[in-house]
Write a protein that holds these residues in place. Structure first.
Motif, short mmCIF file in Angstrom:
data_model
loop_
_atom_site.label_atom_id
_atom_site.label_comp_id
_atom_site.label_asym_id
_atom_site.label_seq_id
_atom_site.Cartn_x
_atom_site.Cartn_y
_atom_site.Cartn_z
N PHE A 1 2.78 -5.45 -17.12
CA PHE A 1 2.47 -5.90 -15.76
C PHE A 1 3.68 -6.59 -15.14
CE2 PHE A 1 -1.66 -5.70 -17.84
CZ PHE A 1 -2.45 -5.09 -16.88
N GLU A 2 3.85 -6.38 -13.83
CA GLU A 2 4.85 -7.14 -13.07
C GLU A 2 4.16 -7.73 -11.85
OE1 GLU A 2 8.49 -4.96 -12.30
OE2 GLU A 2 8.78 -4.59 -14.44
N THR A 3 4.43 -9.01 -11.57
CA THR A 3 3.74 -9.68 -10.46
C THR A 3 4.71 -10.08 -9.33
OG1 THR A 3 3.93 -11.74 -11.67
CG2 THR A 3 1.84 -10.57 -11.85
N SER A 4 5.93 -9.57 -9.41
CA SER A 4 6.88 -9.75 -8.31
C SER A 4 7.92 -8.65 -8.42
CB SER A 4 7.55 -11.13 -8.40
OG SER A 4 8.33 -11.20 -9.58
N GLY A 5 8.74 -8.54 -7.37
CA GLY A 5 9.81 -7.54 -7.40
C GLY A 5 9.46 -6.28 -6.64
N GLU A 6 10.43 -5.34 -6.64
CA GLU A 6 10.33 -4.13 -5.82
C GLU A 6 9.11 -3.28 -6.15
OE1 GLU A 6 13.65 -1.23 -5.55
OE2 GLU A 6 14.86 -3.03 -5.17
N ILE A 7 8.83 -3.11 -7.44
CA ILE A 7 7.72 -2.23 -7.83
C ILE A 7 6.39 -2.89 -7.46
CG2 ILE A 7 6.60 -1.02 -9.74
CD1 ILE A 7 9.35 -0.73 -11.05
N PHE A 8 6.30 -4.20 -7.68
CA PHE A 8 5.08 -4.92 -7.26
C PHE A 8 4.88 -4.76 -5.76
CE2 PHE A 8 3.18 -8.88 -5.57
CZ PHE A 8 1.90 -8.72 -6.09
N ASP A 9 5.96 -4.93 -4.99
CA ASP A 9 5.85 -4.79 -3.53
C ASP A 9 5.39 -3.39 -3.13
OD1 ASP A 9 6.73 -7.39 -3.35
OD2 ASP A 9 8.78 -6.88 -2.77
N GLU A 10 5.87 -2.39 -3.87
CA GLU A 10 5.44 -1.01 -3.58
C GLU A 10 3.95 -0.85 -3.85
OE1 GLU A 10 7.83 1.99 -5.49
OE2 GLU A 10 6.71 3.61 -4.52
N GLY A 11 3.47 -1.47 -4.93
CA GLY A 11 2.04 -1.42 -5.25
C GLY A 11 1.20 -2.09 -4.18
N VAL A 12 1.67 -3.23 -3.70
CA VAL A 12 0.95 -3.93 -2.63
C VAL A 12 0.86 -3.04 -1.41
CG1 VAL A 12 1.03 -5.90 -1.05
CG2 VAL A 12 1.58 -6.23 -3.48
N GLN A 13 1.97 -2.39 -1.09
CA GLN A 13 2.02 -1.51 0.08
C GLN A 13 1.04 -0.34 -0.04
OE1 GLN A 13 3.38 -1.89 2.92
NE2 GLN A 13 2.74 0.15 3.61
N ILE A 14 0.96 0.24 -1.25
CA ILE A 14 0.04 1.36 -1.49
C ILE A 14 -1.40 0.93 -1.21
CG2 ILE A 14 -0.97 2.81 -3.31
CD1 ILE A 14 1.86 2.88 -4.59
N VAL A 15 -1.76 -0.24 -1.71
CA VAL A 15 -3.14 -0.72 -1.53
C VAL A 15 -3.39 -1.09 -0.08
CG1 VAL A 15 -4.77 -2.55 -2.15
CG2 VAL A 15 -3.31 -1.53 -3.92
N LYS A 16 -2.48 -1.88 0.48
CA LYS A 16 -2.69 -2.41 1.84
C LYS A 16 -2.72 -1.31 2.90
CE LYS A 16 -2.81 -6.93 1.01
NZ LYS A 16 -4.04 -7.72 1.25
N SER A 17 -2.01 -0.18 2.62
CA SER A 17 -1.95 0.88 3.62
C SER A 17 -3.32 1.56 3.80
CB SER A 17 -0.88 1.92 3.27
OG SER A 17 -1.23 2.55 2.06
N THR A 18 -4.14 1.53 2.75
CA THR A 18 -5.48 2.15 2.92
C THR A 18 -6.61 1.13 2.89
OG1 THR A 18 -5.53 2.64 0.56
CG2 THR A 18 -4.87 4.43 2.02
N MET A 19 -6.44 0.03 2.14
CA MET A 19 -7.51 -0.96 2.04
C MET A 19 -6.93 -2.36 2.19
SD MET A 19 -10.08 0.72 -0.75
CE MET A 19 -11.49 0.01 0.06
N PRO A 20 -6.58 -2.76 3.43
CA PRO A 20 -5.90 -4.03 3.64
C PRO A 20 -6.70 -5.26 3.22
CG PRO A 20 -6.48 -2.97 5.74
CD PRO A 20 -6.77 -1.99 4.67
N GLN A 21 -8.01 -5.07 3.05
CA GLN A 21 -8.84 -6.22 2.64
C GLN A 21 -8.69 -6.57 1.16
OE1 GLN A 21 -9.80 -3.13 3.22
NE2 GLN A 21 -11.70 -2.56 2.17
N LEU A 22 -8.08 -5.69 0.37
CA LEU A 22 -7.92 -5.95 -1.07
C LEU A 22 -6.65 -6.73 -1.36
CD1 LEU A 22 -9.02 -2.54 -2.67
CD2 LEU A 22 -10.38 -4.60 -2.31
N THR A 23 -6.68 -7.50 -2.44
CA THR A 23 -5.52 -8.29 -2.85
C THR A 23 -5.05 -7.82 -4.22
OG1 THR A 23 -6.41 -10.16 -1.65
CG2 THR A 23 -4.66 -10.64 -3.24
#
Ligand SMILES: Cc1cc2nc3c(=O)[nH]c(=O)nc-3n(C[C@H](O)[C@H](O)[C@H](O)COP(=O)(O)O)c2cc1C
Length: 134
Positions: free
Chosen positions: A86-108
């Motif tokens: 698991f990674e909780t910061s950095g480029e790959i984490f940011d990409e994961g956040v973007q993937i989720v937020k782009s379709t389900m912005p209500q999720l964290t």
């Protein structure tokens, strides 16, 4: 190092879900559905941890995982075996956040789960089913 071919990339880009199998240190299996996933390099899969519980505990105790991905239209599928962290910061984490937020912005999203692929097997029905890919 197994090669993630263009055919595998196409299946991964079209899939609607991935299966992620983990196990406790004692070998008790656990499998979950994952919607947020993508291939991020020639040898790595990114799956995004939003709800993982037993999965997280298992990986922290035993990093060996299996991942399956398939396309119900073409009936092509692949299984990846490798180790995950698991990674909780950095480029790959940011990409994961973007993937989720782009379709389900209500999720964290909680973390990026990165799978380093060590083996790839063909799941496609037919003569090659179950065979390790070069
Ligand atoms: C269709 C579907 C998609 C899901 N996608 C994700 C996902 O992308 N990320 C995630 O953390 N959990 C996802 N889940 C939830 C997990 O499958 C599972 O419920 C969660 O990891 C808790 O189970 P565990 O305690 O065995 O880890 C999804 C569930 C379903 C049914």
């Amino acid at each position: 190092m197994p090669k993630i071919t263009e055919e595998i990339k196409e299946v991964a880009s079209k899939t609607r879900g991935w299966a992620l199998a983990t196990a406790t240190k004692d070998g008790i299996p656990n499998v979950v559905a994952v919607a947020f996933g993508k291939l991020i390099s020639e040898s790595q899969i990114l799956l995004v941890d939003v709800f993982m519980k037993k999965t997280r505990a298992n990986i922290e105790a035993n990093p060996n995982v299996a991942v399956a991905v398939w396309d119900m239209e073409t009936l092509k599928g692949y299984q990846f075996k490798g180790t995950a962290h698991f990674e909780t910061s950095g480029e790959i984490f940011d990409e994961g956040v973007q993937i989720v937020k782009s379709t389900m912005p209500q999720l964290t999203p909680k973390a990026a789960l990165i799978v380093d692929v060590l083996q790839i097997y063909n799941l496609t029905p037919g003569a090659e089913a179950g065979k390790e890919m070069a």
